[in-house]
Write a protein that holds these residues in place. Structure first.
Motif, PDB file in Angstrom:
ATOM      1  N   ASP A  79      12.679  -4.069  11.727  1.00 37.52           N
ATOM      2  CA  ASP A  79      11.669  -5.003  11.226  1.00 37.52           C
ATOM      3  C   ASP A  79      11.687  -4.982   9.698  1.00 37.52           C
ATOM      4  O   ASP A  79      11.108  -4.099   9.069  1.00 37.52           O
ATOM      5  CB  ASP A  79      10.292  -4.591  11.761  1.00 37.52           C
ATOM      6  N   GLY A  80      12.373  -5.937   9.118  1.00 36.45           N
ATOM      7  CA  GLY A  80      12.536  -5.991   7.668  1.00 36.45           C
ATOM      8  C   GLY A  80      11.218  -6.024   6.919  1.00 36.45           C
ATOM      9  O   GLY A  80      11.101  -5.457   5.831  1.00 36.45           O
ATOM     10  N   ARG A  81      10.218  -6.669   7.497  1.00 35.39           N
ATOM     11  CA  ARG A  81       8.913  -6.735   6.822  1.00 35.39           C
ATOM     12  C   ARG A  81       8.257  -5.357   6.768  1.00 35.39           C
ATOM     13  O   ARG A  81       7.770  -4.934   5.727  1.00 35.39           O
ATOM     14  CB  ARG A  81       8.023  -7.748   7.546  1.00 35.39           C
ATOM     15  N   LEU A  82       8.266  -4.646   7.900  1.00 34.44           N
ATOM     16  CA  LEU A  82       7.680  -3.305   7.929  1.00 34.44           C
ATOM     17  C   LEU A  82       8.421  -2.390   6.960  1.00 34.44           C
ATOM     18  O   LEU A  82       7.801  -1.694   6.159  1.00 34.44           O
ATOM     19  CB  LEU A  82       7.738  -2.742   9.359  1.00 34.44           C
ATOM     20  N   VAL A  83       9.742  -2.400   7.017  1.00 29.32           N
ATOM     21  CA  VAL A  83      10.542  -1.541   6.140  1.00 29.32           C
ATOM     22  C   VAL A  83      10.306  -1.907   4.681  1.00 29.32           C
ATOM     23  O   VAL A  83      10.206  -1.029   3.825  1.00 29.32           O
ATOM     24  CB  VAL A  83      12.038  -1.624   6.503  1.00 29.32           C
ATOM     25  N   GLY A  84      10.168  -3.187   4.394  1.00 30.45           N
ATOM     26  CA  GLY A  84       9.902  -3.614   3.021  1.00 30.45           C
ATOM     27  C   GLY A  84       8.591  -3.063   2.490  1.00 30.45           C
ATOM     28  O   GLY A  84       8.503  -2.642   1.328  1.00 30.45           O
ATOM     29  N   HIS A  85       7.569  -3.038   3.339  1.00 34.44           N
ATOM     30  CA  HIS A  85       6.282  -2.491   2.904  1.00 34.44           C
ATOM     31  C   HIS A  85       6.336  -0.978   2.778  1.00 34.44           C
ATOM     32  O   HIS A  85       5.704  -0.409   1.883  1.00 34.44           O
ATOM     33  CB  HIS A  85       5.163  -2.936   3.837  1.00 34.44           C
ATOM     34  N   VAL A  86       7.109  -0.319   3.645  1.00 29.06           N
ATOM     35  CA  VAL A  86       7.292   1.130   3.492  1.00 29.06           C
ATOM     36  C   VAL A  86       7.997   1.407   2.164  1.00 29.06           C
ATOM     37  O   VAL A  86       7.606   2.304   1.416  1.00 29.06           O
ATOM     38  CB  VAL A  86       8.076   1.727   4.684  1.00 29.06           C
ATOM     39  N   ARG A  87       9.014   0.622   1.851  1.00 29.08           N
ATOM     40  CA  ARG A  87       9.733   0.778   0.575  1.00 29.08           C
ATOM     41  C   ARG A  87       8.788   0.588  -0.613  1.00 29.08           C
ATOM     42  O   ARG A  87       8.780   1.377  -1.547  1.00 29.08           O
ATOM     43  CB  ARG A  87      10.877  -0.224   0.500  1.00 29.08           C
ATOM     44  N   ARG A  88       7.978  -0.460  -0.548  1.00 27.72           N
ATOM     45  CA  ARG A  88       7.033  -0.743  -1.636  1.00 27.72           C
ATOM     46  C   ARG A  88       6.051   0.407  -1.812  1.00 27.72           C
ATOM     47  O   ARG A  88       5.814   0.878  -2.932  1.00 27.72           O
ATOM     48  CB  ARG A  88       6.281  -2.047  -1.324  1.00 27.72           C
ATOM     49  N   LEU A  89       5.481   0.879  -0.711  1.00 26.91           N
ATOM     50  CA  LEU A  89       4.504   1.958  -0.795  1.00 26.91           C
ATOM     51  C   LEU A  89       5.137   3.283  -1.196  1.00 26.91           C
ATOM     52  O   LEU A  89       4.495   4.102  -1.855  1.00 26.91           O
ATOM     53  CB  LEU A  89       3.751   2.096   0.531  1.00 26.91           C
ATOM     54  N   ALA A  90       6.394   3.502  -0.830  1.00 29.10           N
ATOM     55  CA  ALA A  90       7.088   4.728  -1.248  1.00 29.10           C
ATOM     56  C   ALA A  90       7.186   4.788  -2.763  1.00 29.10           C
ATOM     57  O   ALA A  90       7.040   5.855  -3.361  1.00 29.10           O
ATOM     58  CB  ALA A  90       8.472   4.794  -0.604  1.00 29.10           C
ATOM     59  N   ARG A  91       7.405   3.629  -3.393  1.00 33.04           N
ATOM     60  CA  ARG A  91       7.480   3.591  -4.856  1.00 33.04           C
ATOM     61  C   ARG A  91       6.117   3.858  -5.493  1.00 33.04           C
ATOM     62  O   ARG A  91       6.038   4.253  -6.646  1.00 33.04           O
ATOM     63  CB  ARG A  91       8.010   2.235  -5.320  1.00 33.04           C
ATOM     64  N   GLU A  92       5.043   3.632  -4.748  1.00 35.91           N
ATOM     65  CA  GLU A  92       3.693   3.803  -5.259  1.00 35.91           C
ATOM     66  C   GLU A  92       3.078   5.134  -4.823  1.00 35.91           C
ATOM     67  O   GLU A  92       1.871   5.321  -4.944  1.00 35.91           O
ATOM     68  CB  GLU A  92       2.815   2.637  -4.790  1.00 35.91           C
ATOM     69  N   SER A  93       3.914   6.038  -4.285  1.00 34.78           N
ATOM     70  CA  SER A  93       3.426   7.318  -3.754  1.00 34.78           C
ATOM     71  C   SER A  93       3.963   8.494  -4.549  1.00 34.78           C
ATOM     72  O   SER A  93       5.105   8.463  -5.015  1.00 34.78           O
ATOM     73  CB  SER A  93       3.864   7.471  -2.295  1.00 34.78           C
TER      74      SER A  93
END
Length: 149
Positions: A89-103
């Motif tokens: 799920d590219g959308r889910l993975v994209g949000h995980v990627r985004r939040l990883a950068r903010e963690s």
């Protein structure tokens, strides 16, 4: 009082044990350990609907993954039998990627690395390796470790 925001990401067919162990441990640390900066635990998932675990038990996501913004102290992706669908799920993975950068830090439980972003793939997710003598999850975790830092 300041808090450490600990976010647990669930998805369809996530493992209940992976979610419950993490969230319960952090809640107990607050109650028993009394840290100087307490943990605030948040369960999130894709969309605004409930999270149906692999066991069929339904959990309520406290916030849609898509609406969550950092900074986060820790982002934790749960494992479960649905990890391959979640990884695709590219959308889910994209949000995980985004939040990883903010963690401040990122972590996963069991098969959770399957949902971690991997540079160069079409969805950004780590793909499981088949065959060989090692469990495929070992390869997933090693791929994630190379990406994380």
């Amino acid at each position: 009082m300041a808090e450490r925001l600990m976010v647990v990401v669930g998805y369809e067919a996530a493992e209940l044990l992976d979610i419950a162990c993490v969230t319960t441990t952090l809640a107990m640390a607050n109650g028993i350990g009394a840290p100087s900066v307490p943990y605030r635990v948040l369960l999130v998932g894709p969309g605004s609907g409930p999270l149906v675990c692999g066991s069929g038990l339904v959990l309520g996501s406290e916030q849609p993954l898509e609406r969550l913004t950092g900074p986060l102290d820790t982002l934790i992706v749960s494992g479960g039998t649905g990890f391959e669908r979640a990884a695709a799920d590219g959308r889910l993975v994209g949000h995980v990627r985004r939040l990883a950068r903010e963690s401040r830090r990122v972590a996963s439980v069991c098969t959770g690395p399957g949902c971690w972003p991997q540079p160069g793939s079409s969805t950004g997710a780590v793909r499981p390796r088949t065959g060989g003598s090692r469990p495929r999850f070992v390869d997933l975790f090693m791929s994630w470790c190379r990406f994380a830092h």
